[in-house]
Design a protein around this motif. Structure first.
Motif, PDB file in Angstrom:
ATOM      1  N   ARG A  38       5.441 -20.668  20.693  1.00  0.00           N
ATOM      2  CA  ARG A  38       5.743 -19.719  18.931  1.00  0.00           C
ATOM      3  C   ARG A  38       7.311 -20.244  18.744  1.00  0.00           C
ATOM      4  NH1 ARG A  38       6.900 -13.570  17.050  1.00  0.00           N
ATOM      5  NH2 ARG A  38       6.456 -14.744  15.876  1.00  0.00           N
ATOM      6  N   GLY A  74       0.228 -14.566  19.936  1.00  0.00           N
ATOM      7  CA  GLY A  74      -1.094 -15.395  19.842  1.00  0.00           C
ATOM      8  C   GLY A  74      -1.279 -15.787  20.839  1.00  0.00           C
ATOM      9  N   ASN A  75      -1.188 -15.390  21.610  1.00  0.00           N
ATOM     10  CA  ASN A  75      -1.109 -16.123  22.868  1.00  0.00           C
ATOM     11  C   ASN A  75      -3.197 -16.189  23.378  1.00  0.00           C
ATOM     12  OD1 ASN A  75      -0.663 -18.194  24.838  1.00  0.00           O
ATOM     13  ND2 ASN A  75      -1.196 -16.361  26.378  1.00  0.00           N
ATOM     14  N   ALA A 138       0.909 -16.646  15.714  1.00  0.00           N
ATOM     15  CA  ALA A 138       2.115 -16.790  16.132  1.00  0.00           C
ATOM     16  C   ALA A 138       3.579 -17.388  14.131  1.00  0.00           C
ATOM     17  CB  ALA A 138       2.269 -18.608  16.633  1.00  0.00           C
TER      18      ALA A 138
END
Length: 320
Positions: A38, A74-75, A138
């Motif tokens: 990130r 965003g993972n 992200a």
């Protein structure tokens, strides 16, 4: 059951097990380095809140500004993308490697490199839109969200930025970067593994119980081989990674929309605006910190999964 149908079942089992091993390897490796992923995206694309910071100060600022869980922003999209991506890449490599051994011989260096490159390109073509969506998520900062999730991001880009073309923006530099990245990753790992097993088996290997006389790399040796492979691969492919990110994130603000005009123009703009070190290689330090353990964990997990699923029966190497 005929011999032919039995052979097809064996091949199908091999492919399914390879897909599972590769997918798990990708998820484990990406989750390991998700916070570094990130901050890399935030630095690459010059986010206003973080562009003046370094790697570790940036990570601390994320926690301070957005809480600890924001390190993994965003993972979720990354996991949706990385399982099919890594599964496809590792399985494709196994298949391409077998083809190259038939066409070029089992000891062909160019065959190993091309097999890795082709595997990387295959995986990218299948999963690229999810990478774009993940980058958008992200890049967002708490309090300034434009997107609410994976589906909303994809639909918003599709309707507002020109359909499927928006989801594939940055594909060309990704493919250009993937050829050296995946090629050198697989080639270096295979060659390091070979050298360890041939010249240093007493330090790097343990006997393989399923294959008399066979050898498998020890866990530390796997990690070291993967780390070196990651370092070499990233050194060659990084400028294309920066270009890809700038193109993926170009439409998120008016001042960056010039980066949506194509790969060559984006490369030129980045170089003119920030030069080589602060532009095309911006964030390279974090990329080494991120990529070396990521590739190391990825290859190691894949090798361990192959052993657990009995895909890796050991390798016999002649020392003569």
């Amino acid at each position: 059951m005929t011999l032919k149908s039995e052979e097809k079942n064996v091949q199908l089992e091999f492919i399914l097990k390879s897909l599972l091993a590769g997918g798990v390897a990708g998820m484990v490796s990406k989750t390991t380095v998700a916070p570094l992923d990130r901050i890399k995206i935030l630095l690459q694309a010059h986010n206003n809140h973080y562009k003046h910071l370094g790697v570790f100060s940036g990570l601390k600022e994320i926690v301070k500004r957005e809480q600890f869980i924001a390190l993994y922003k965003g993972n979720g999209a990354q996991m949706v993308r990385i399982f099919p991506y890594a599964a496809t890449q590792f399985t494709a490599y196994e298949i391409y490697k077998k083809w190259s051994e038939v066409a070029l011989g089992s000891n062909s260096h160019i065959g190993k490199f091309l097999s890795g490159s082709a595997a990387g390109v295959t995986a990218v073509l299948f999963t690229y839109p999810l990478d774009t969506i993940r980058a958008r998520l992200a890049f967002q900062v708490t309090g300034e969200h434009v997107y609410t999730g994976i589906v909303h991001t994809g639909l918003s880009m599709y309707h507002q930025e020109g359909g499927m073309r928006a989801l594939y923006r940055g594909l060309l530099p990704t493919l250009c970067g993937m050829v050296p990245y995946a090629g050198f990753s697989f080639y270096c790992f295979e060659m390091m593994k070979y050298c360890c097993m041939k010249y240093l088996p007493q330090y790097t290997c343990s006997p393989c119980s399923r294959n008399t006389g066979g050898l498998v790399l020890s866990l530390p040796a796997k990690l070291c081989c993967g780390a070196l492979a990651g370092a070499v691969a990233q050194s060659f492919s990084y400028p294309m990674d920066v270009t890809r990110r700038r193109m993926q994130l170009a439409m998120m603000s008016p001042e960056t929309q010039k980066f949506a005009m194509g790969m060559v123009k984006t490369l030129v703009f980045i170089y003119k605006d920030n030069g080589m070190i602060r532009g095309l290689y911006r964030g390279m330090s974090i990329n080494y910190i991120r990529a070396i353990p990521m590739v190391s964990v990825s290859f190691t997990t894949y090798e361990l999964m192959k052993q657990a699923l009995q895909l890796d029966t050991g390798i016999k190497i002649s020392t003569s």
